[in-house]
Design a protein around this motif. Structure first.
Motif, PDB file in Angstrom:
ATOM      1  N   ASN A  83       1.063   7.875   6.596  1.00 23.37           N
ATOM      2  CA  ASN A  83       0.752   7.018   5.457  1.00 23.37           C
ATOM      3  C   ASN A  83      -0.167   7.829   4.545  1.00 23.37           C
ATOM      4  N   LEU A  84       0.164   7.910   3.270  1.00 20.72           N
ATOM      5  CA  LEU A  84      -0.706   8.666   2.372  1.00 20.72           C
ATOM      6  C   LEU A  84      -0.802   7.989   1.024  1.00 20.72           C
ATOM      7  N   ILE A  85      -1.878   8.321   0.346  1.00 18.95           N
ATOM      8  CA  ILE A  85      -2.087   7.862  -1.021  1.00 18.95           C
ATOM      9  C   ILE A  85      -2.176   9.118  -1.882  1.00 18.95           C
ATOM     10  N   CYS A  86      -1.508   9.099  -3.025  1.00 14.98           N
ATOM     11  CA  CYS A  86      -1.411  10.281  -3.884  1.00 14.98           C
ATOM     12  C   CYS A  86      -1.806   9.895  -5.307  1.00 14.98           C
ATOM     13  N   SER A  87      -2.571  10.754  -5.938  1.00 14.44           N
ATOM     14  CA  SER A  87      -2.927  10.540  -7.336  1.00 14.44           C
ATOM     15  C   SER A  87      -1.730  10.899  -8.208  1.00 14.44           C
ATOM     16  N   THR A  88      -1.363  10.013  -9.109  1.00 17.85           N
ATOM     17  CA  THR A  88      -0.273  10.327 -10.030  1.00 17.85           C
ATOM     18  C   THR A  88      -0.774  11.134 -11.231  1.00 17.85           C
ATOM     19  N   ASP A  89      -2.099  11.272 -11.367  1.00 24.58           N
ATOM     20  CA  ASP A  89      -2.671  12.074 -12.451  1.00 24.58           C
ATOM     21  C   ASP A  89      -2.704  13.563 -12.086  1.00 24.58           C
ATOM     22  N   SER A  90      -3.282  13.883 -10.924  1.00 24.39           N
ATOM     23  CA  SER A  90      -3.447  15.297 -10.539  1.00 24.39           C
ATOM     24  C   SER A  90      -2.528  15.714  -9.392  1.00 24.39           C
ATOM     25  N   LEU A  91      -1.768  14.774  -8.817  1.00 24.65           N
ATOM     26  CA  LEU A  91      -0.858  15.022  -7.696  1.00 24.65           C
ATOM     27  C   LEU A  91      -1.592  15.486  -6.436  1.00 24.65           C
ATOM     28  N   ILE A  92      -2.847  15.088  -6.298  1.00 23.69           N
ATOM     29  CA  ILE A  92      -3.663  15.406  -5.129  1.00 23.69           C
ATOM     30  C   ILE A  92      -3.558  14.249  -4.133  1.00 23.69           C
ATOM     31  N   VAL A  93      -3.555  14.567  -2.853  1.00 20.87           N
ATOM     32  CA  VAL A  93      -3.553  13.551  -1.795  1.00 20.87           C
ATOM     33  C   VAL A  93      -4.994  13.377  -1.319  1.00 20.87           C
ATOM     34  N   PRO A  94      -5.687  12.304  -1.731  1.00 18.38           N
ATOM     35  CA  PRO A  94      -7.083  12.131  -1.332  1.00 18.38           C
ATOM     36  C   PRO A  94      -7.260  11.578   0.084  1.00 18.38           C
ATOM     37  N   ASN A  95      -6.259  10.907   0.627  1.00 20.41           N
ATOM     38  CA  ASN A  95      -6.371  10.345   1.969  1.00 20.41           C
ATOM     39  C   ASN A  95      -5.006  10.258   2.618  1.00 20.41           C
ATOM     40  N   ALA A  96      -4.998  10.422   3.935  1.00 23.44           N
ATOM     41  CA  ALA A  96      -3.764  10.302   4.711  1.00 23.44           C
ATOM     42  C   ALA A  96      -4.128   9.852   6.119  1.00 23.44           C
ATOM     43  N   ILE A  97      -3.234   9.079   6.726  1.00 26.31           N
ATOM     44  CA  ILE A  97      -3.433   8.577   8.087  1.00 26.31           C
ATOM     45  C   ILE A  97      -2.141   8.779   8.861  1.00 26.31           C
ATOM     46  N   VAL A  98      -2.243   9.299  10.079  1.00 26.61           N
ATOM     47  CA  VAL A  98      -1.089   9.438  10.961  1.00 26.61           C
ATOM     48  C   VAL A  98      -1.181   8.364  12.026  1.00 26.61           C
ATOM     49  N   THR A  99      -0.106   7.578  12.178  1.00 24.29           N
ATOM     50  CA  THR A  99      -0.067   6.505  13.175  1.00 24.29           C
ATOM     51  C   THR A  99       1.191   6.629  14.022  1.00 24.29           C
ATOM     52  N   LYS A 100       1.284   5.811  15.042  1.00 25.87           N
ATOM     53  CA  LYS A 100       2.502   5.761  15.829  1.00 25.87           C
ATOM     54  C   LYS A 100       3.606   5.147  14.984  1.00 25.87           C
ATOM     55  N   GLY A 101       4.841   5.572  15.196  1.00 22.73           N
ATOM     56  CA  GLY A 101       5.952   5.187  14.341  1.00 22.73           C
ATOM     57  C   GLY A 101       6.285   3.710  14.317  1.00 22.73           C
ATOM     58  N   LYS A 102       6.041   2.994  15.380  1.00 28.29           N
ATOM     59  CA  LYS A 102       6.400   1.573  15.453  1.00 28.29           C
ATOM     60  C   LYS A 102       5.397   0.668  14.756  1.00 28.29           C
ATOM     61  N   ARG A 103       4.250   1.183  14.380  1.00 25.02           N
ATOM     62  CA  ARG A 103       3.217   0.346  13.771  1.00 25.02           C
ATOM     63  C   ARG A 103       3.583  -0.015  12.335  1.00 25.02           C
ATOM     64  N   SER A 104       3.110  -1.153  11.909  1.00 21.80           N
ATOM     65  CA  SER A 104       3.355  -1.622  10.551  1.00 21.80           C
ATOM     66  C   SER A 104       2.601  -0.758   9.542  1.00 21.80           C
ATOM     67  N   GLU A 105       3.122  -0.634   8.344  1.00 14.69           N
ATOM     68  CA  GLU A 105       2.492   0.181   7.312  1.00 14.69           C
ATOM     69  C   GLU A 105       1.341  -0.533   6.617  1.00 14.69           C
ATOM     70  N   SER A 106       1.342  -1.849   6.603  1.00 11.90           N
ATOM     71  CA  SER A 106       0.357  -2.615   5.837  1.00 11.90           C
ATOM     72  C   SER A 106      -1.091  -2.314   6.206  1.00 11.90           C
ATOM     73  N   PRO A 107      -1.478  -2.305   7.494  1.00 15.93           N
ATOM     74  CA  PRO A 107      -2.882  -1.993   7.809  1.00 15.93           C
ATOM     75  C   PRO A 107      -3.284  -0.585   7.371  1.00 15.93           C
ATOM     76  N   GLY A 108      -2.368   0.363   7.483  1.00 21.46           N
ATOM     77  CA  GLY A 108      -2.669   1.726   7.041  1.00 21.46           C
ATOM     78  C   GLY A 108      -2.864   1.803   5.542  1.00 21.46           C
ATOM     79  N   PHE A 109      -2.065   1.062   4.784  1.00 21.67           N
ATOM     80  CA  PHE A 109      -2.195   1.059   3.332  1.00 21.67           C
ATOM     81  C   PHE A 109      -3.535   0.471   2.906  1.00 21.67           C
ATOM     82  N   LYS A 110      -3.954  -0.610   3.560  1.00 16.83           N
ATOM     83  CA  LYS A 110      -5.245  -1.222   3.222  1.00 16.83           C
ATOM     84  C   LYS A 110      -6.382  -0.250   3.496  1.00 16.83           C
ATOM     85  N   LYS A 111      -6.310   0.452   4.623  1.00 21.28           N
ATOM     86  CA  LYS A 111      -7.336   1.431   4.963  1.00 21.28           C
ATOM     87  C   LYS A 111      -7.378   2.564   3.936  1.00 21.28           C
TER      88      LYS A 111
END
Length: 94
Positions: free
Chosen positions: A60-88
């Protein structure tokens, strides 16, 4: 993800590398993707008999559309839902 401390170090390095851009970035996009490895998970399904599925991790990652930099990323197990990772990711980036 056998070594949990390793993922914490990687997440911190990603966050630190994006700090110089934090004042200029205002627009972000969030997404997730899966990575498979060589390990399989086996189970028994009564309808189709024995089954197996490739085990995978989810990035799960968040990317700036201005500078194309990835300020945060989280690796989780594949079966887990994406929603909690996005909130974090949103909480850690803002």
């Amino acid at each position: 993800m056998r070594q949990k401390w390793f993922s914490y170090i990687i997440e911190d390095l990603i966050e630190l590398s994006a700090l110089p851009f934090s004042a200029t970035d205002n627009h972000f996009a969030i997404d997730a993707t899966g990575f498979s490895n060589k390990r399989f998970i086996k189970w028994f399904d009564n309808r189709i008999g024995n089954s197996k599925m490739r085990e995978f991790l989810k990035l799960n990652l968040i990317c700036s559309t201005d500078s194309l930099i990835v300020p945060n990323a989280i690796v989780t197990k594949g079966k887990r839902s994406e929603s909690p990772g996005f909130k974090k990711l949103i909480d850690r980036t803002s």
